[in-house]
Design a protein around this motif. Structure first.
Motif, PDB file in Angstrom:
ATOM      1  N   ASN A  41     -21.727   7.969   6.450  1.00  0.00           N
ATOM      2  CA  ASN A  41     -22.133   9.056   5.566  1.00  0.00           C
ATOM      3  C   ASN A  41     -21.688   8.844   4.117  1.00  0.00           C
ATOM      4  N   GLY A  42     -21.093   7.687   3.841  1.00  0.00           N
ATOM      5  CA  GLY A  42     -20.642   7.390   2.487  1.00  0.00           C
ATOM      6  C   GLY A  42     -19.270   7.925   2.152  1.00  0.00           C
ATOM      7  N   CYS A  43     -18.570   8.482   3.136  1.00  0.00           N
ATOM      8  CA  CYS A  43     -17.210   8.979   2.928  1.00  0.00           C
ATOM      9  C   CYS A  43     -16.250   7.795   2.948  1.00  0.00           C
ATOM     10  N   LYS A  44     -15.291   7.776   2.009  1.00  0.00           N
ATOM     11  CA  LYS A  44     -14.358   6.655   1.901  1.00  0.00           C
ATOM     12  C   LYS A  44     -12.918   7.114   2.096  1.00  0.00           C
ATOM     13  N   GLY A  45     -12.189   6.291   2.842  1.00  0.00           N
ATOM     14  CA  GLY A  45     -10.742   6.446   2.942  1.00  0.00           C
ATOM     15  C   GLY A  45     -10.082   5.311   2.192  1.00  0.00           C
ATOM     16  N   TRP A  46      -8.890   5.581   1.637  1.00  0.00           N
ATOM     17  CA  TRP A  46      -8.229   4.608   0.764  1.00  0.00           C
ATOM     18  C   TRP A  46      -6.853   4.219   1.281  1.00  0.00           C
ATOM     19  N   GLY A  47      -6.541   2.919   1.142  1.00  0.00           N
ATOM     20  CA  GLY A  47      -5.230   2.415   1.506  1.00  0.00           C
ATOM     21  C   GLY A  47      -4.745   1.419   0.469  1.00  0.00           C
ATOM     22  N   GLU A  48      -3.453   1.123   0.523  1.00  0.00           N
ATOM     23  CA  GLU A  48      -2.851   0.157  -0.404  1.00  0.00           C
ATOM     24  C   GLU A  48      -2.003  -0.834   0.376  1.00  0.00           C
ATOM     25  N   ILE A  49      -2.087  -2.098   0.000  1.00  0.00           N
ATOM     26  CA  ILE A  49      -1.363  -3.181   0.661  1.00  0.00           C
ATOM     27  C   ILE A  49      -0.219  -3.633  -0.236  1.00  0.00           C
ATOM     28  N   TRP A  50       0.982  -3.723   0.306  1.00  0.00           N
ATOM     29  CA  TRP A  50       2.135  -4.183  -0.459  1.00  0.00           C
ATOM     30  C   TRP A  50       1.897  -5.612  -0.940  1.00  0.00           C
ATOM     31  N   CYS A  51       2.125  -5.853  -2.241  1.00  0.00           N
ATOM     32  CA  CYS A  51       1.903  -7.201  -2.790  1.00  0.00           C
ATOM     33  C   CYS A  51       2.628  -7.391  -4.105  1.00  0.00           C
ATOM     34  N   ASN A  52       3.742  -6.687  -4.315  1.00  0.00           N
ATOM     35  CA  ASN A  52       4.307  -6.666  -5.664  1.00  0.00           C
ATOM     36  C   ASN A  52       5.172  -7.870  -6.022  1.00  0.00           C
ATOM     37  N   LEU A 273       5.365   2.192   4.082  1.00  0.00           N
ATOM     38  CA  LEU A 273       4.135   2.184   4.868  1.00  0.00           C
ATOM     39  C   LEU A 273       3.078   1.200   4.374  1.00  0.00           C
ATOM     40  N   ALA A 274       3.245   0.664   3.159  1.00  0.00           N
ATOM     41  CA  ALA A 274       2.327  -0.363   2.679  1.00  0.00           C
ATOM     42  C   ALA A 274       2.814  -1.760   3.044  1.00  0.00           C
ATOM     43  N   LYS A 275       4.062  -1.843   3.469  1.00  0.00           N
ATOM     44  CA  LYS A 275       4.675  -3.140   3.775  1.00  0.00           C
ATOM     45  C   LYS A 275       4.691  -3.427   5.265  1.00  0.00           C
ATOM     46  N   TRP A 276       4.805  -2.395   6.054  1.00  0.00           N
ATOM     47  CA  TRP A 276       4.779  -2.528   7.514  1.00  0.00           C
ATOM     48  C   TRP A 276       4.391  -1.204   8.134  1.00  0.00           C
ATOM     49  N   GLY A 277       3.485  -1.259   9.106  1.00  0.00           N
ATOM     50  CA  GLY A 277       3.249  -0.107   9.964  1.00  0.00           C
ATOM     51  C   GLY A 277       2.196   0.880   9.528  1.00  0.00           C
ATOM     52  N   GLY A 278       1.923   0.965   8.215  1.00  0.00           N
ATOM     53  CA  GLY A 278       0.985   1.986   7.775  1.00  0.00           C
ATOM     54  C   GLY A 278       1.479   3.365   8.176  1.00  0.00           C
ATOM     55  N   ILE A 279       0.561   4.298   8.313  1.00  0.00           N
ATOM     56  CA  ILE A 279       0.933   5.634   8.772  1.00  0.00           C
ATOM     57  C   ILE A 279       1.309   5.610  10.243  1.00  0.00           C
ATOM     58  N   THR A 280       0.536   4.908  11.056  1.00  0.00           N
ATOM     59  CA  THR A 280       0.781   4.917  12.499  1.00  0.00           C
ATOM     60  C   THR A 280       2.173   4.409  12.831  1.00  0.00           C
ATOM     61  N   GLY A 281       2.542   3.241  12.310  1.00  0.00           N
ATOM     62  CA  GLY A 281       3.848   2.679  12.620  1.00  0.00           C
ATOM     63  C   GLY A 281       4.988   3.474  12.021  1.00  0.00           C
ATOM     64  N   CYS A 282       4.870   3.856  10.750  1.00  0.00           N
ATOM     65  CA  CYS A 282       5.961   4.573  10.081  1.00  0.00           C
ATOM     66  C   CYS A 282       6.099   6.005  10.585  1.00  0.00           C
ATOM     67  N   ARG A 283       5.016   6.586  11.037  1.00  0.00           N
ATOM     68  CA  ARG A 283       5.097   7.924  11.638  1.00  0.00           C
ATOM     69  C   ARG A 283       5.950   7.877  12.902  1.00  0.00           C
ATOM     70  N   ARG A 284       5.786   6.834  13.701  1.00  0.00           N
ATOM     71  CA  ARG A 284       6.596   6.675  14.910  1.00  0.00           C
ATOM     72  C   ARG A 284       8.063   6.469  14.551  1.00  0.00           C
ATOM     73  N   VAL A 285       8.310   5.674  13.508  1.00  0.00           N
ATOM     74  CA  VAL A 285       9.684   5.473  13.053  1.00  0.00           C
ATOM     75  C   VAL A 285      10.289   6.796  12.598  1.00  0.00           C
TER      76      VAL A 285
END
Length: 375
Positions: A41-52, A273-285
């Motif tokens: 439907n053209g809806c977008k979700g956004w994420g960020e990847i650790w890379c600094n 959450l951008a370095k490991w796990g995202g929301i799913t992994g860090c939510r469990r932590v």
């Protein structure tokens, strides 16, 4: 059911006039690697990847997203975002073994997981923190990224921006560290002050510095030793001092988090959450930390998308925790957010808009975009 029809990747680099100094090096540029996941439907979700850090790492993760992850996800449908997290980890398990590149691969998975959660919240037309089970949209913050140079000036500027808690960098030698903390305590007066050693010390040095730092009334000392040191060493520091010990940004396995939360004597857990796990992994932590009475303060040092995602997870997992906000100049954060991020008296209020509550304004940072060739 949400169907993934398109994945886009955006890479940005901003050269720094004032480098961010760390105990193990310095950052001469700020990078941002953003990913959008679009449904039919053209809806977008956004994420960020650790890379600094280091500079070359961002380009590698950009290519991993194009060459490995886009083919895995385009055309996939899901009901629960955790299904995608499990799928991505399963599909890349052998690749991690073969390449020994667990970090870059996990970071791509983390950013994609965040984008999937954002997409799901927008699909349901509710804020992300509500989809994650939260009810409070007000979270407390602290100012981070405060270097020894001009520490008093930086703290004053951060206070003017609305911060009421502060964390300074140490690990640059005893004389410099004591000067930094003296100036910082004088500047913040009776407000909350913490420090971050960025894994600078060995065990004996960490214990020594904890003694030295006691007069400054610190709320915590972050990463006094390397994240891979035995839990016994972490416990030795924690048992020696009344100052809470914090860590988590450089842990990258579920078992590692569990061990540190249960046996190390940590006072604060800080996954990124951008370095490991995202929301799913860090939510469990975060849930495991709560079960052990351990505060969850998410680590973050990046652009706008990861910062706001961290805010939503914190709002749902530990509304009494603190959100790390880098106060160094970074248009990849401030320009993307514009008027969507306002601090008042050390607190941030999330919006009621669906998902993250904002859409990144890519046109405001287009001058920093890099478009590497993909073979």
């Amino acid at each position: 059911m949400v169907s993934i029809c398109r994945i886009d990747v955006y890479l940005y680099r901003v050269a720094l006039t004032t480098p961010v100094v760390l105990s193990f090096g310095r950052m001469d540029a700020r990078w941002a690697l953003l990913v959008s996941v679009e449904d039919k439907n053209g809806c977008k979700g956004w994420g960020e990847i650790w890379c600094n850090f280091p500079d070359c790492g961002a380009l590698h993760r950009y290519r991993l997203l194009h060459q490995i992850f886009r083919p895995l996800l385009e055309g996939i449908a899901f009901d629960d975002p955790e299904e995608i997290y499990a799928l991505l980890n399963n599909k890349t398990r052998i690749l991690k073994i073969q390449t020994a590149e667990t970090g870059p691969i996990d970071q791509c998975i983390a950013g994609l997981d965040c984008a999937i959660w954002d997409l799901a919240a927008r699909h349901h037309k509710i804020p992300l923190y509500q989809l994650l089970g939260g009810s409070s949209k007000i979270i407390k913050t602290y100012a981070s990224g405060i270097n020894p140079k001009d520490v008093a000036i930086t703290i004053r500027q951060a206070h003017d921006q609305g911060h009421r808690r502060f964390k300074v960098k140490v690990g640059f030698g005893e004389k410099t560290d004591l000067e930094t903390l003296s100036l910082a305590r004088e500047s913040v007066r009776d407000m909350e002050l913490a420090c971050d050693a960025n894994q600078a010390w060995e065990l004996s040095q960490a214990i020594h510095h904890a003694d030295l730092f006691k007069p400054f009334g610190l709320s915590w000392i972050e990463e006094p030793i390397a994240a891979d040191r035995p839990v016994e060493e972490w416990r030795s520091i924690a048992e020696h001092t009344d100052i809470r010990i914090a860590a988590g940004e450089n842990l990258n396995t579920t078992a590692g988090f569990l061990s540190m939360m249960t046996a190390s004597g940590l006072g604060i857990i800080q996954p990124d959450l951008a370095k490991w796990g995202g929301i799913t992994g860090c939510r469990r932590v975060a849930q495991t930390a709560a079960a052990h009475g351990l505060p969850y303060y998410p680590h973050y040092l990046g652009a706008a998308v990861g910062l706001i995602t961290s805010a939503h997870l914190l709002a749902s997992a530990n509304p009494d925790g603190l959100l790390e906000v880098d106060v160094n100049n970074n248009p990849l954060r401030s320009n993307l957010l514009e008027n969507d991020f306002t601090l008042a008296d050390g607190a941030l209020t999330l919006t009621d808009a669906p998902g993250l509550g904002f859409t990144p304004r890519l046109e405001t940072i287009q001058q920093y975009q890099i478009r590497p060739e993909i073979d």
